[in-house]
Design an enzyme around this catalytic site. Structure first.
Site, PDB file in Angstrom:
ATOM      1  CE1 TYR A   9     -53.612 -38.508 -20.574  1.00 37.25           C
ATOM      2  CE2 TYR A   9     -51.821 -38.874 -18.821  1.00 37.25           C
ATOM      3  CZ  TYR A   9     -53.203 -38.708 -19.292  1.00 37.25           C
ATOM      4  OH  TYR A   9     -54.086 -38.490 -18.514  1.00 37.25           O
TER       5      TYR A   9
ATOM      6  CE  LYS B 104     -55.028 -40.091  -7.622  1.00 38.66           C
ATOM      7  NZ  LYS B 104     -55.278 -41.220  -8.678  1.00 38.66           N
TER       8      LYS B 104
ATOM      9  NE  ARG C 164     -54.501 -35.973 -14.053  1.00 36.75           N
ATOM     10  CZ  ARG C 164     -53.562 -35.541 -13.258  1.00 36.75           C
ATOM     11  NH1 ARG C 164     -53.293 -34.214 -13.138  1.00 36.75           N
ATOM     12  NH2 ARG C 164     -52.494 -36.443 -12.781  1.00 36.75           N
TER      13      ARG C 164
ATOM     14  NE  ARG D  69     -54.159 -36.985  -9.558  1.00 31.42           N
ATOM     15  CZ  ARG D  69     -52.877 -36.845  -9.550  1.00 31.42           C
ATOM     16  NH1 ARG D  69     -52.576 -35.474  -8.650  1.00 31.42           N
ATOM     17  NH2 ARG D  69     -52.110 -37.695  -9.706  1.00 31.42           N
TER      18      ARG D  69
ATOM     19  CG  HIS E   8     -48.859 -39.558 -13.613  1.00 30.32           C
ATOM     20  ND1 HIS E   8     -49.210 -39.541 -14.882  1.00 30.32           N
ATOM     21  CD2 HIS E   8     -50.317 -39.462 -13.138  1.00 30.32           C
ATOM     22  CE1 HIS E   8     -50.340 -39.263 -15.376  1.00 30.32           C
ATOM     23  NE2 HIS E   8     -51.049 -39.267 -14.283  1.00 30.32           N
TER      24      HIS E   8
ATOM     25  CG  HIS F  20     -59.667 -36.836 -14.716  1.00 26.38           C
ATOM     26  ND1 HIS F  20     -59.338 -36.171 -13.862  1.00 26.38           N
ATOM     27  CD2 HIS F  20     -58.627 -37.787 -14.807  1.00 26.38           C
ATOM     28  CE1 HIS F  20     -58.113 -36.721 -13.247  1.00 26.38           C
ATOM     29  NE2 HIS F  20     -57.902 -37.680 -13.793  1.00 26.38           N
TER      30      HIS F  20
END
Length: 298
Positions: free
Chosen positions: A279, A173, A247, A149, A270, A244
């Site tokens: 994806y 995150k 990515r 990110r 994730h 983004h």
């Protein structure tokens, strides 16, 4: 109105200290709750959280819908309200949760925009002959090589680089640490930047961040946004591009070339594999486009 505001401030402290959420995520929660607070105060004349009913929550969601908010935004806001009211029950002795049993609006899941491999080559084919282009080359190569990110990229410190081993460490995150492998091309680009460019940008300043601006200070998200837009323009890429995009392209190109979905999930950081599965839909969509473009009877 302090009776309404005090629990909100306590909730923000809880999210930051106990949940360890990132600043960007915290800001999203704050926007949702402040809007909720202002609505209850102005339109429902409520001065205490104990008086909030299911009808108040429903009316707030209708208000968001009438204001033109997307179903995805409304669903995210409802998730915030549920977390907040659960906090009120636990910490402020509220008896009922007015956000329970409210159906979340179904949001349309848009496929992320990705670059073709040809466009990626154009973007990365930078003439690296000065301190700025060396930095830009290194940043873009690292993004495409690792799928970081943008926040993770600009937060990288010198201690996070393990170039001899061919990987970097980053914090995603919730401050979750992960190790991401990096290919030789990205490794060479970052080594060249560290040797020939970064010392000229940093000069005598002390900073641990890998990527810095022309003042020798850590690069910002806005600064990176401007850079990738400018590089894309110079490369002749007409598609809309954002920080983004690389990515998304990293994940899609890996899956198109047979990478394991679980491995891609781990590299992207994730928490839920369903987030990564989007994806695979991109790959299928691109295959259909190729088929239609090249099959004589399509």
């Amino acid at each position: 109105m302090e009776e309404l505001l005090d629990p909100v401030e306590e909730f923000f402290r809880y999210l930051k200290i106990e949940r360890g959420l990132s600043e960007n995520t915290l800001q999203a929660y704050k926007r949702d709750l402040i809007k909720y607070y202002e609505y209850l105060k102005e339109f429902r004349k409520i001065k205490n959280w104990h008086r909030v009913t299911r009808q108040d929550v429903m009316q707030f969601l209708y208000f968001l819908n009438d204001s033109g908010k997307s179903s995805a935004t409304i669903a995210r806001t409802l998730s915030t309200l549920r977390l907040f009211h659960s906090f009120l029950i636990r910490e402020f002795d509220m008896k009922e949760d007015p956000s329970l049993h409210i159906e979340t609006p179904k949001s349309k899941r848009h496929l992320p925009k990705v670059l073709s491999t040809n466009d990626v080559e154009k973007l990365l084919h930078i003439q690296y002959d000065d301190k700025f282009s060396l930095r830009n080359k290194a940043m873009l190569e690292v993004l495409y090589a690792t799928g970081l990110r943008v926040t993770e990229l600009i937060d990288l410190t010198l201690n996070d680089l393990h170039l001899t081993m061919g990987f970097i460490r980053c914090f995603g995150k919730g401050s979750k640490e992960r190790i991401v492998p990096m290919g030789d091309i990205a490794k060479e680009a970052i080594e060249l930047y560290l040797h020939d460019s970064r010392p000229k940008l940093v000069k005598r300043k002390q900073t641990e961040q890998v990527f810095v601006n022309h003042h020798g200070k850590p690069l910002s998200r806005q600064g990176f946004w401007k850079i990738i837009k400018q590089v894309a323009k110079e490369a002749g890429i007409e598609k809309e591009i954002s920080p983004h995009t690389l990515r998304h392209s990293f994940a899609t190109h890996l899956l198109e070339n047979g990478a394991d979905l679980r491995a891609v999930q781990e590299m992207l950081g994730h928490a839920d594999i369903s987030t990564t599965q989007i994806y695979t839909q991109v790959s299928k969509s691109r295959l259909k486009d190729i088929y239609k473009s090249h099959h004589p009877r399509a």
